[in-house]
Design an enzyme around this catalytic site. Sequence first.
Site, PDB file in Angstrom:
ATOM      1  N   ASP A   1       0.833  -1.203   0.000  1.00  0.00           N
ATOM      2  CA  ASP A   1       0.000   0.000   0.000  1.00  0.00           C
ATOM      3  C   ASP A   1       0.865   1.249   0.000  1.00  0.00           C
ATOM      4  OD1 ASP A   1       0.900  -0.649   2.549  1.00  0.00           O
ATOM      5  OD2 ASP A   1      -0.804   0.264   3.579  1.00  0.00           O
TER       6      ASP A   1
ATOM      7  N   GLU B   1       3.082   0.097   7.868  1.00  0.00           N
ATOM      8  CA  GLU B   1       2.135  -0.740   7.148  1.00  0.00           C
ATOM      9  C   GLU B   1       2.894  -1.538   6.083  1.00  0.00           C
ATOM     10  OE1 GLU B   1      -2.516  -0.402   6.547  1.00  0.00           O
ATOM     11  OE2 GLU B   1      -1.605   1.482   7.128  1.00  0.00           O
TER      12      GLU B   1
ATOM     13  N   GLU C   1      -2.255   9.092  -0.863  1.00  0.00           N
ATOM     14  CA  GLU C   1      -3.330   8.227  -0.368  1.00  0.00           C
ATOM     15  C   GLU C   1      -4.653   9.008  -0.301  1.00  0.00           C
ATOM     16  OE1 GLU C   1      -2.731   7.037   3.698  1.00  0.00           O
ATOM     17  OE2 GLU C   1      -4.072   5.325   3.505  1.00  0.00           O
TER      18      GLU C   1
END
Length: 726
Positions: free
Chosen positions: A333, A339, A613
């Site tokens: 991502d 993450e 994002e």
Amino acid sequence: MFEYAKPISAPSAIRGCPRFIVRTDIDKKVTKASLRITSFGVYAAYLDGARIGRFELAPGWTCYAMRLQVQRYGIDPALFCPGRHELAVDVAGGWYSGTIARGRIPEDPRPALVAELKLNFEDDTTCVIATDSGWMVRESQTTYADIYHGEHFDATLTDCPETQAEERDFRLKKRCIDQEGPDVVRMEELKPVKCFVTPKGERVLDFGQEITGYVQMRLKNASAGQVIRLTCCEMLDRDGNFYNENYRSARSEMVYTCKDGSQEWHPTLTYYGFRYIRVEGLDDIDPEDFTGVVLSSEMQRTGFISTPNPKLNKLCENIVWSQKCNFLDIPTDCPQRDERLGWTGDAQVFMNTACYQFNAKKFFTKWLSDMVVEQRYKGSVPLVIPSVEKFDEKTPHVRTSAGWGDAAVICPWELYRHYGDGKLLRSHYQMIMRWISFVESTTTVPGLWIGYEGNYGDWLGLDAEEGSYTGASRKDFIASAFYYHALMLAAEVARAINRPEVEIEPIVYKARDTRKLFNLRFPDTDYRTQTEYAVSLCFGLPEDKEMADDAWLLAKLVRENGYHLTTGFLGTPYLLYALSRNGQTETAYSLLLQEDYPSWLYEVNQGATTVWEHWDGKKPDGTFWSADMNSFNHYAYGSVAGWLFEEAGGITPYEPGFKVVKIDPRPDPRLSGFRAELITDYGRVVSSWRYVNGEPEFCIENEMPAYVMTGVRGRMMHPGKYIFTK
Ligand code: BGC
């Protein structure tokens, strides 16, 4: 795969990252040398101090419980001249037992090494040096390494005592596989464009581009014990200060303890995502001493877009960068915060673009193999692949969501569309059908997907309520639409791999029923959001005769919103297609060329070097959206590049794998020209257009044996260059 090797770990008393060592005395000529190696963790191997192979962060990230990639390196036999030689391997927890592994961190988190060095001699004898308790191990100079938190290296740490390695009882036979994905390699190097002092007095290097990799540093005159600390960030705050709150818990540091004199260093057992580096512990900074090293999975660049609009070109460049940054062994991502996971939803929405920009066949083949083994027996597909939830084959299902788990259907199909490998598609068929039955087992209304708690809806849609991550589109609407889409694709897949008619028919009937039920429950007269229109139109849910009207209504919605989008992760990839494929190309271009917030070009105007994002990651007043979910390098919205290739340039596979290409461009006078180039397995094609006296003029360059053009001329065209007007 391994004949003699036993997995080995360091005794628990060894701190930091262990270095495993074996020495051998050579007294005859070596004619061939090869190393077979893998680790539970990530490793870097050295022969007499020189790095072996180019694969960074080997063995890569897979579902280690089932699949562990093994690398083979041929080694120049001349390096084994008579005398003593040392093979040393540093190993860190990496994705196996570092923080990133979360629920999968094993009870005994010590990384382990498995290796066999095979030497052939001129007298036809061979010798295999395999890991076992005869290997030695000591604390390496890498005193700490973690994917999220970074690496610490102590150059003063020499002569650490060696001790014997301990054998571990991992089962190797079942999980060791040949390497499936491309190597992660050093792709390019960047020099800082600026070195400055922030208002807070911190010294910062700016590489001018957000990258994934690490910093390589040269020190001309350091003193032993001097500690240099480099910290990463993506953005400066409104006042021009170093800002890394959005990395959340990821410390992302490079901490280097110097020895005396000149030296050079870079991390080897972790990676970072950054544009800026804060430097501490160094009096004089010479930017020339720092290099940003770009790491990425090795893929051939295949797609190129250029236009007369520099901002649009910059957007395209940013999308390519977000792919390079996030294609590090698995599709992640983001490359920076705590993450960096293989989020299925993100990969699914970006995959089409990814396969235009680069040849990503090998890359996705490996990742999909992990998806196959991660799927639970009831058919659910984890949100991230490899999963970071405890591996337990008996768990019937794991958390998933419409649009995320659907990667199990959409990704195999995209792989087939782009590369035409029927054998691969066949190997994914069962996964596809099991996902469909999972959906059917969790719905409260047969024929649709209703009431499933886990669904994210239109993640990060701008029409979300204050404080929510979920856009205003109805979750059941999106889930049911994706269920229909999955059924339609499953039928296509079944046809493509020649399943019998008796198997295909029921899928087709089911899809037909679902479409009917969908239109009863969610009539198009009641569509509420841009995403609802976009998804429904792209999946072909409205009655055929309603498609054009619905697209007109979507265009109206967009116009009423000042030509601004409100879509999130699931709506955005479809928005422009829904318009341009249904008679509203002009509105699609209005969105594409929009420069105010929210839009693709807004980010470009804000200085983005990768895709954000959030549409409002950085607001017009320079403040940030929030620290808790605000990456500036998330490729999902970069899926618009797919539209540029397929709609603006009109290049699509007419036959899977581009064996025959269809070219059907959609020009717009506001963009006075356009050029898309694609290198396929069969040759190169270029589709371009420009406006001459207010009329579009098209140019097709074909280096393929044949392709079909519809829309413009609707006939086969042979290799050559063609210029024409509509
Ligand atoms: C990730 C996303 C992902 C989402 C789903 C986020 O934290 O960064 O890209 O798809 O979670 O919940």
